[in-house]
Scaffold this motif. Structure first.
Motif, mmCIF file in Angstrom:
data_model
loop_
_atom_site.group_PDB
_atom_site.id
_atom_site.type_symbol
_atom_site.label_atom_id
_atom_site.label_comp_id
_atom_site.label_asym_id
_atom_site.label_seq_id
_atom_site.Cartn_x
_atom_site.Cartn_y
_atom_site.Cartn_z
ATOM 1 N N GLY A 1 11.154 -45.018 108.803
ATOM 2 C CA GLY A 1 12.262 -44.718 107.919
ATOM 3 C C GLY A 1 13.325 -43.917 108.626
ATOM 4 N N ALA A 2 14.497 -43.745 107.999
ATOM 5 C CA ALA A 2 15.618 -43.042 108.611
ATOM 6 C C ALA A 2 15.290 -41.559 108.701
ATOM 7 N N GLY A 3 15.719 -40.968 109.817
ATOM 8 C CA GLY A 3 15.519 -39.543 110.003
ATOM 9 C C GLY A 3 16.722 -38.770 109.532
ATOM 10 N N VAL A 4 16.810 -37.505 109.936
ATOM 11 C CA VAL A 4 17.954 -36.661 109.607
ATOM 12 C C VAL A 4 19.143 -37.119 110.456
ATOM 13 N N SER A 5 20.270 -37.347 109.791
ATOM 14 C CA SER A 5 21.453 -37.832 110.500
ATOM 15 C C SER A 5 22.540 -36.772 110.513
ATOM 16 N N GLN A 6 23.094 -36.508 111.687
ATOM 17 C CA GLN A 6 24.162 -35.517 111.797
ATOM 18 C C GLN A 6 25.409 -36.162 112.412
ATOM 19 N N THR A 7 26.551 -35.880 111.791
ATOM 20 C CA THR A 7 27.821 -36.383 112.315
ATOM 21 C C THR A 7 28.874 -35.288 112.325
ATOM 22 N N GLY A 16 40.663 -21.383 116.885
ATOM 23 C CA GLY A 16 41.469 -21.128 115.697
ATOM 24 C C GLY A 16 41.449 -22.240 114.670
ATOM 25 N N LYS A 17 40.954 -23.410 115.049
ATOM 26 C CA LYS A 17 40.920 -24.541 114.118
ATOM 27 C C LYS A 17 39.713 -24.463 113.198
ATOM 28 N N TYR A 18 39.759 -25.319 112.162
ATOM 29 C CA TYR A 18 38.676 -25.422 111.183
ATOM 30 C C TYR A 18 37.857 -26.681 111.480
ATOM 31 N N VAL A 19 36.515 -26.570 111.378
ATOM 32 C CA VAL A 19 35.679 -27.752 111.590
ATOM 33 C C VAL A 19 34.646 -27.884 110.473
ATOM 34 N N GLU A 20 34.239 -29.122 110.243
ATOM 35 C CA GLU A 20 33.166 -29.423 109.290
ATOM 36 C C GLU A 20 32.124 -30.271 110.002
ATOM 37 N N LEU A 21 30.884 -29.899 109.829
ATOM 38 C CA LEU A 21 29.770 -30.637 110.415
ATOM 39 C C LEU A 21 28.907 -31.142 109.262
ATOM 40 N N ARG A 22 28.511 -32.411 109.347
ATOM 41 C CA ARG A 22 27.815 -33.037 108.222
ATOM 42 C C ARG A 22 26.349 -33.306 108.542
ATOM 43 N N CYS A 23 25.514 -33.186 107.531
ATOM 44 C CA CYS A 23 24.086 -33.466 107.676
ATOM 45 C C CYS A 23 23.595 -34.319 106.510
ATOM 46 N N ASP A 24 22.963 -35.460 106.834
ATOM 47 C CA ASP A 24 22.293 -36.299 105.849
ATOM 48 C C ASP A 24 20.785 -36.113 106.023
ATOM 49 N N PRO A 25 20.112 -35.458 105.094
ATOM 50 C CA PRO A 25 18.680 -35.218 105.271
ATOM 51 C C PRO A 25 17.880 -36.483 104.993
ATOM 52 N N ILE A 26 16.588 -36.411 105.263
ATOM 53 C CA ILE A 26 15.683 -37.501 104.920
ATOM 54 C C ILE A 26 15.640 -37.621 103.403
ATOM 55 N N PHE A 104 14.055 -32.386 112.376
ATOM 56 C CA PHE A 104 15.399 -32.096 112.870
ATOM 57 C C PHE A 104 16.204 -33.358 113.148
ATOM 58 N N GLY A 105 17.531 -33.236 112.976
ATOM 59 C CA GLY A 105 18.446 -34.249 113.467
ATOM 60 C C GLY A 105 18.730 -34.007 114.938
ATOM 61 N N TYR B 36 7.187 -27.160 118.706
ATOM 62 C CA TYR B 36 8.103 -28.279 118.683
ATOM 63 C C TYR B 36 8.354 -28.729 120.120
ATOM 64 N N LYS B 37 8.647 -30.012 120.252
ATOM 65 C CA LYS B 37 8.928 -30.624 121.547
ATOM 66 C C LYS B 37 10.351 -31.158 121.493
ATOM 67 N N LYS B 38 11.108 -30.986 122.585
ATOM 68 C CA LYS B 38 12.494 -31.426 122.566
ATOM 69 C C LYS B 38 12.857 -32.157 123.843
ATOM 70 N N TYR B 39 13.361 -33.390 123.655
ATOM 71 C CA TYR B 39 13.926 -34.146 124.769
ATOM 72 C C TYR B 39 15.431 -33.877 124.806
ATOM 73 N N PRO B 40 16.079 -34.075 125.963
ATOM 74 C CA PRO B 40 17.530 -33.879 126.066
ATOM 75 C C PRO B 40 18.292 -34.721 125.049
ATOM 76 N N ALA B 41 19.316 -34.128 124.453
ATOM 77 C CA ALA B 41 20.209 -34.801 123.501
ATOM 78 C C ALA B 41 19.495 -35.241 122.217
ATOM 79 N N GLU B 42 18.302 -34.729 121.971
ATOM 80 C CA GLU B 42 17.616 -35.014 120.716
ATOM 81 C C GLU B 42 17.264 -33.701 120.029
ATOM 82 N N GLY B 43 16.996 -33.774 118.728
ATOM 83 C CA GLY B 43 16.544 -32.588 118.028
ATOM 84 C C GLY B 43 15.081 -32.318 118.314
ATOM 85 N N PRO B 44 14.617 -31.089 118.055
ATOM 86 C CA PRO B 44 13.190 -30.773 118.235
ATOM 87 C C PRO B 44 12.324 -31.625 117.312
#
Lengths: 113, 113
Positions: A1-7, A16-26, A104-105, B36-44
């Motif tokens: 199944g799909a894991g945690v997705s981060q974009t 000085g800028k504003y940022v938003e980071l998104r997370c789609d959980p399982i 984790f994503g 936890y185990k972590k590969y490069p560019a992946e989450g734990p």
């Protein structure tokens, strides 16, 4: 199944800028966590949601950082007036319930220039 | 002040031999420990956990030992395989669950052929 997705996977922004980071959980995971990992360090806890509410935000470094989870699923981490010291990998994790291991994503690598 | 310490930044082990990764903690309130185990560019990725009511937990090639009096835990991998090469993080929490984990800085395990 799909894991945690981060974009996005990578974000470069100017100081000085504003940022938003998104997370789609399982799907079906009620608990959602944000961590930050700086170079050479382990992940550092920021905030944890149980459902829609922030159950513990003690790890947020200052009031420039804010996170929401309005419908109990997707979460957004918001950083205002970014500073170079905010550069890190921001990790999101979810778990089925409070006492389950975290999934984790792959993280968002934020670079503030 | 580091509450979870992994004093070896890296460890090199020959394929087929046993890998032993160590972790020390200072907070006596911690009662749940995870690796936890972590590969490069992946989450734990969650590997194995142990509750403070136990002193050993085993899952296939992975065994975690907990010595509460010494505030020390270790992860044993036997036999070590090339795919085990990764960064391993020790994490701890209080309250019996996986919320608000405190991570160590990690140990980079290198399995040599």
């Amino acid at each position: 199944g799909a894991g945690v997705s981060q974009t996005p996977s990578n974000k470069v922004t100017e100081k000085g800028k504003y940022v938003e980071l998104r997370c789609d959980p399982i799907s079906g995971h009620t608990a959602l966590y944000w961590y930050r990992q700086s170079l050479g360090q382990g992940p550092e806890f920021l905030i944890y949601f149980q459902g829609t509410g922030a159950a513990d935000d003690s790890g947020l470094p200052n009031d420039r950082f804010f996170a929401v989870r309005p419908e109990g699923s997707v979460s957004t981490l918001k950083i205002q007036r970014t500073e170079r010291g905010d550069s890190a990998v921001y990790l999101c994790a979810s778990s089925r319930q409070l006492n389950s291991p975290l999934h984790f994503g792959n993280g968002t690598r934020l670079t503030v220039t | 002040d580091q509450q979870v310490k992994q004093n070896s930044p890296s460890l090199s082990v020959q394929e087929g031999r046993i890998s032993i990764l160590n972790c020390d903690y200072t907070n006596s309130m911690f009662d749940y420990f995870l690796w936890y185990k972590k590969y490069p560019a992946e989450g734990p990725t969650f590997l194995i956990s142990i509750s403070s009511i136990k002193d050993k937990n085993e899952d296939g090639r992975f065994t975690v030992f907990l010595n509460k009096s010494a505030k020390h835990l270790s992860l044993h991998i036997v036999p070590s395989q090339p795919g085990d090469s990764a960064v391993y993080f020790c994490a701890a929490s209080s309250g019996g669950g996986a919320d608000g984990l405190t991570f160590g800085k990690g140990t980079h395990l290198i399995i040599q052929p």
